[in-house]
Design an enzyme around this catalytic site. Structure first.
Site, PDB file in Angstrom:
ATOM      1  N   GLU A  15      10.408 -23.621  21.694  1.00  0.00           N
ATOM      2  CA  GLU A  15      10.925 -22.290  21.380  1.00  0.00           C
ATOM      3  C   GLU A  15      11.220 -21.539  22.666  1.00  0.00           C
ATOM      4  O   GLU A  15      10.510 -21.722  23.659  1.00  0.00           O
ATOM      5  CB  GLU A  15       9.895 -21.504  20.570  1.00  0.00           C
ATOM      6  CG  GLU A  15       9.617 -22.111  19.219  1.00  0.00           C
ATOM      7  CD  GLU A  15       8.664 -21.243  18.418  1.00  0.00           C
ATOM      8  OE1 GLU A  15       9.156 -20.365  17.699  1.00  0.00           O
ATOM      9  OE2 GLU A  15       7.444 -21.427  18.552  1.00  0.00           O
ATOM     10  N   ARG A  67       0.799  -1.226   0.000  1.00  0.00           N
ATOM     11  CA  ARG A  67       0.000   0.000   0.000  1.00  0.00           C
ATOM     12  C   ARG A  67       0.832   1.276   0.000  1.00  0.00           C
ATOM     13  O   ARG A  67       0.453   2.280  -0.555  1.00  0.00           O
ATOM     14  CB  ARG A  67      -0.930  -0.010   1.208  1.00  0.00           C
ATOM     15  CG  ARG A  67      -2.222  -0.724   0.915  1.00  0.00           C
ATOM     16  CD  ARG A  67      -3.303  -0.207   1.775  1.00  0.00           C
ATOM     17  NE  ARG A  67      -2.854  -0.201   3.165  1.00  0.00           N
ATOM     18  CZ  ARG A  67      -3.573  -0.660   4.174  1.00  0.00           C
ATOM     19  NH1 ARG A  67      -4.760  -1.142   3.958  1.00  0.00           N
ATOM     20  NH2 ARG A  67      -3.134  -0.604   5.396  1.00  0.00           N
ATOM     21  N   LYS A  75       6.049 -22.132  23.791  1.00  0.00           N
ATOM     22  CA  LYS A  75       6.837 -20.895  23.805  1.00  0.00           C
ATOM     23  C   LYS A  75       7.477 -20.730  25.178  1.00  0.00           C
ATOM     24  O   LYS A  75       6.999 -21.292  26.167  1.00  0.00           O
ATOM     25  CB  LYS A  75       5.921 -19.688  23.569  1.00  0.00           C
ATOM     26  CG  LYS A  75       5.108 -19.760  22.299  1.00  0.00           C
ATOM     27  CD  LYS A  75       5.889 -19.343  21.098  1.00  0.00           C
ATOM     28  CE  LYS A  75       5.025 -19.307  19.862  1.00  0.00           C
ATOM     29  NZ  LYS A  75       5.793 -19.328  18.627  1.00  0.00           N
ATOM     30  N   HIS A  88       2.767 -27.327  11.337  1.00  0.00           N
ATOM     31  CA  HIS A  88       4.162 -27.785  11.357  1.00  0.00           C
ATOM     32  C   HIS A  88       4.327 -29.182  11.975  1.00  0.00           C
ATOM     33  O   HIS A  88       4.964 -30.057  11.395  1.00  0.00           O
ATOM     34  CB  HIS A  88       5.043 -26.803  12.123  1.00  0.00           C
ATOM     35  CG  HIS A  88       4.960 -25.387  11.621  1.00  0.00           C
ATOM     36  ND1 HIS A  88       4.806 -25.087  10.295  1.00  0.00           N
ATOM     37  CD2 HIS A  88       5.016 -24.200  12.270  1.00  0.00           C
ATOM     38  CE1 HIS A  88       4.766 -23.758  10.154  1.00  0.00           C
ATOM     39  NE2 HIS A  88       4.888 -23.202  11.338  1.00  0.00           N
TER      40      HIS A  88
HETATM   41  C1  BG6 Z   1       5.500 -19.937  12.748  1.00  0.00           C
HETATM   42  C2  BG6 Z   1       4.674 -19.692  13.969  1.00  0.00           C
HETATM   43  O1  BG6 Z   1       4.733 -20.547  11.754  1.00  0.00           O
HETATM   44  O2  BG6 Z   1       6.602 -20.777  13.083  1.00  0.00           O
HETATM   45  C3  BG6 Z   1       5.504 -19.077  15.069  1.00  0.00           C
HETATM   46  O3  BG6 Z   1       3.596 -18.830  13.643  1.00  0.00           O
HETATM   47  C4  BG6 Z   1       6.745 -19.896  15.335  1.00  0.00           C
HETATM   48  O4  BG6 Z   1       4.751 -18.922  16.263  1.00  0.00           O
HETATM   49  C5  BG6 Z   1       7.484 -20.217  14.038  1.00  0.00           C
HETATM   50  O5  BG6 Z   1       7.578 -19.150  16.201  1.00  0.00           O
HETATM   51  C6  BG6 Z   1       8.606 -21.225  14.287  1.00  0.00           C
HETATM   52  O6  BG6 Z   1       9.394 -21.369  13.149  1.00  0.00           O
HETATM   53  P1  BG6 Z   1      10.945 -21.737  13.252  1.00  0.00           P
HETATM   54  O7  BG6 Z   1      11.355 -21.944  11.843  1.00  0.00           O
HETATM   55  O8  BG6 Z   1      11.620 -20.593  13.919  1.00  0.00           O
HETATM   56  O9  BG6 Z   1      11.024 -22.991  14.092  1.00  0.00           O
END
Ligand code: BG6
Length: 484
Positions: A216, A51, A331, A240
Site C-alpha cells: 500500500e 447514536r 504501508k 487478508h
Molecule cells: C483493511 C486494513 O482491512 O484493509 C487497512 O485495516 C488496509 O489497513 C485495507 O489499508 C486494505 O484494503 P484494500 O482493499 O484497499 O487493499
C-alpha cells in the site's frame, strides 16, 4: 454492457454504525451501486442505526453526500439516487441501553429477510446481539454481519465467537474479510478448479515458490491509534494475506459450497508452520523531509509495531512440502499493488545449452490495480542469430478481455452484502477458521514481545526494508518488483 445480475429477495438491512466511516465509504455507496445495477428488489429497505439524532431526511442527505463522494461520476444518476434514498430510514439507537429499540422493532417487516450489519466496535457486538433478541427483532431468517478486527488474539476471538453463539447460529453469522469479495480472489478459484491446465502442476514438484504481496502507498496517519495496537501482522496477515494463502494452497473442495471450501482453508491454516525469527522481517517507515515517520503517525515515539512485514512460510503437507510461501505487506510503499505470484520450476533439462540462460514460468494473479492474470512463458527471441530465449507475457487484463471498464468490476463490499442477503457464506470466514488463524498468529507475536523485537526502518516510497530482499536472496530468489 447488459447487466446479468440476479435480483435478490426483499430484505430489511439494518446498519449499526450507519453514520460511521465504513458505512459512508463502502457499505452505503456499495448498496447504491447494487441498486443502480438493478439488483435490489422493489421493497428492499436499508435502516441506518447509530447514536446521532438524525431523522430520515437528514440521514438521506448524509447518504447522498457519501454517494457523491465515493461513487464514480458515471454511475451517479439523479433519478437513481433519489429512488435509492427513498428506501432509507434512520433510527437513533443506544447499543448499551434501551433507547430506540422499540422504534426499530416497529419498523421491521415480518416474513422478510433481516440482515444486521455490525459496523461498530467489537466491544458492542454482544450488546447488539442481546438486544436484538430481547426485543424480538432477530428471528431464524436473520443474519448478522461482523467486521474485522475479529478479536485481537485467540482468546478474544473465542470470547467473541461465544458471545455471538449465545444468540445466533453459525449459519447466521457472516464474518467479513473484504479480500474474499475481490473479483480476482474468486477468479483464483475459477482458475484453479475450472481448468485442467494448472492443477496438475500446482504442487511442490512443479512450483518453486509462491509470493503474496499486498503493498500500500498510504501510511497509517489518521488511524494510528488503532493501527499501533495491531501492526501489519494483525491488521493484514492474520486475515487478508492468510485468506489469499489459503485459497492458493488449499486442496480442491468437493463442491463449491460454503463448508466444503472453508473446511479446505482450515486444513491449510492448521498445516502452517510457525516461522522462526530468521524467516521474518519487520519494518517501520522512517521520516522524510516531506512526510512523518511511522512513530509520528502512530503518535507513539517508542512504538515497536511493524508497518511492514515479510515472511517465509512452510505448509506441512504432501502437496507443499519443500515449496516456500513468501508473504509481504506494508504501508507507505512504492505503490498500491496486490498480487499472488506462482513461480514454477525450471524445466528439468536444458536442451538449448547454458548460454540461453535460465527460464521458468510464472503466473501472476493481480488483485489490484488492473485485476487480471499474467502467465510468463519462454519463447524464442524473434529473428535470425540462433536460438535465444526470452520470457514473454500471456497477459489477460480482465478489463481488456471482458470488455469492461475497470470501474465496472463491483467492489468487494457490493458482492459480499448481496451474498449475505442470498444466504451464501462461501466468502465469509467461519468461526473455527478465524480461531485457527489466531492460534497461528499468537505465538509469533508473543515471541516478538518476549524479545522486545525492534522493527528495522525503511524508506517511504520504497519496496520495504533491504532485509526483506535479503530474506529472498538467501534462498536464491527475489521478489517481483512492486510496480503498477
Ligand atoms: C483493511 C486494513 O482491512 O484493509 C487497512 O485495516 C488496509 O489497513 C485495507 O489499508 C486494505 O484494503 P484494500 O482493499 O484497499 O487493499
Amino acid at each position: 454492457m447488459v447487466s446479468r445480475v440476479i435480483p435478490v429477495d426483499p430484505f430489511d438491512l439494518v446498519i449499526f454504525g450507519g453514520t460511521g466511516d465504513l458505512a459512508r465509504r463502502k457499505i452505503l455507496p456499495g448498496l447504491y451501486l447494487r441498486f443502480e445495477d438493478g439488483q435490489m428488489p422493489e421493497d428492499a429497505r436499508i435502516i441506518g442505526a447509530a447514536r446521532g439524532e438524525f431523522d430520515d431526511a437528514a440521514y438521506r442527505d448524509f447518504v447522498r453526500a457519501a454517494i457523491d463522494e465515493f461513487v464514480p461520476k458515471a454511475k451517479r444518476h439523479k433519478e437513481s439516487i433519489s429512488a435509492f434514498l427513498e428506501r432509507l430510514h434512520y433510527v437513533a439507537i443506544d447499543a448499551k441501553g434501551e433507547g430506540g429499540w422499540k422504534e426499530l422493532a416497529k419498523l421491521m417487516r415480518p416474513e422478510i429477510i433481516r440482515a444486521f450489519y455490525f459496523s461498530v466496535a467489537p466491544s458492542l457486538f454482544g450488546d447488539l446481539a442481546e438486544r436484538l433478541h430481547l426485543h424480538k427483532i432477530a428471528h431464524r431468517k436473520s443474519r448478522i454481519v461482523v467486521e474485522k478486527p475479529f478479536g485481537h488474539d485467540l482468546k478474544t476471538a473465542q470470547a467473541l465467537n461465544e458471545t455471538l453463539a449465545k444468540h445466533f447460529k453459525e449459519d447466521q453469522i457472516y464474518r467479513i474479510d473484504h479480500y474474499l469479495g475481490k473479483e480476482t480472489v474468486q477468479n483464483l478459484m475459477a482458475l484453479r478448479f475450472g481448468n485442467i491446465l494448472f492443477e496438475p502442476l500446482w504442487n511442490a514438484q512443479f512450483v518453486d515458490h509462491i509470493q503474496i504481496t499486498v503493498a500500500e502507498s498510504v501510511g497509517v496517519g489518521g488511524r494510528g491509534g488503532y493501527y499501533d495496537k495491531s501492526g501489519a501482522m494483525r491488521d493484514m496477515v492474520q486475515n487478508h494475506l492468510m485468506q489469499l494463502l489459503c485459497l492458493t494452497a488449499m486442496e480442491p473442495p468437493s463442491k463449491f459450497d460454503p463448508d466444503a471450501v472453508r473446511d479446505e482453508k482450515l486444513k491449510v491454516i492448521r498445516a502452517l508452520d510457525i516461522p522462526g525469527p530468521d524467516a521474518i522481517v519487520r519494518g517501520q517507515y522512517r521520516k522524510t523531509k516531506s512526510s512523518p515517520s511511522y512513530r509520528e503517525d502512530a503518535e507513539n515515539p517508542d512504538s515497536l509495531t511493524e508497518s511492514f512485514i515479510a515472511m517465509r512460510l512452510h505448509i506441512s503437507n504432501w502437496r507443499w512440502n519443500g515449496t516456500p510461501f513468501y508473504l509481504r505487506t506494508g504501508k507507505k510503499l512504492k505503490s498500491r499493488v496486490s498480487e499472488i505470484v506462482v513461480r514454477f520450476k525450471e524445466p528439468p533439462h536444458h536442451i538449448f545449452g547454458e548460454e540461453t540462460g535460465t527460464h521458468a514460468n510464472a503466473l501472476t494473479i493481480r488483485l489490484q490495480p488492473n485485476e487480471g492474470m499474467d502467465l510468463r512463458v519462454t519463447i524464442k527471441e524473434p529473428g535470425p542469430g540462433g536460438m535465444r530465449l526470452i520470457d514473454a507475457p500471456l497477459d489477460m487484463t480482465f478489463a481488456d478481455a471482458l470488455g469492461k471498464e475497470a470501474s465496472d468490476v463491483p467492489d468487494a463490499y457490493e458482492r459480499l452484502i448481496m451474498d449475505v442477503i442470498r444466504g451464501n457464506q462461501t466468502l465469509f470466514m467461519r468461526g473455527d477458521e478465524v480461531e485457527a488463524a489466531w492460534a497461528w498468529t499468537d505465538p509469533i507475536i508473543a515471541d516478538w514481545e518476549a524479545r522486545a523485537d525492534k522493527p528495522v526502518e525503511y524508506e517511504p516510497g520504497s519496496t520495504g526494508p533491504e532485509e526483506a530482499a535479503i530474506l529472498m536472496h538467501k534462498d536464491g530468489r527475489r521478489w517481483r518488483e512492486i510496480s503498477e
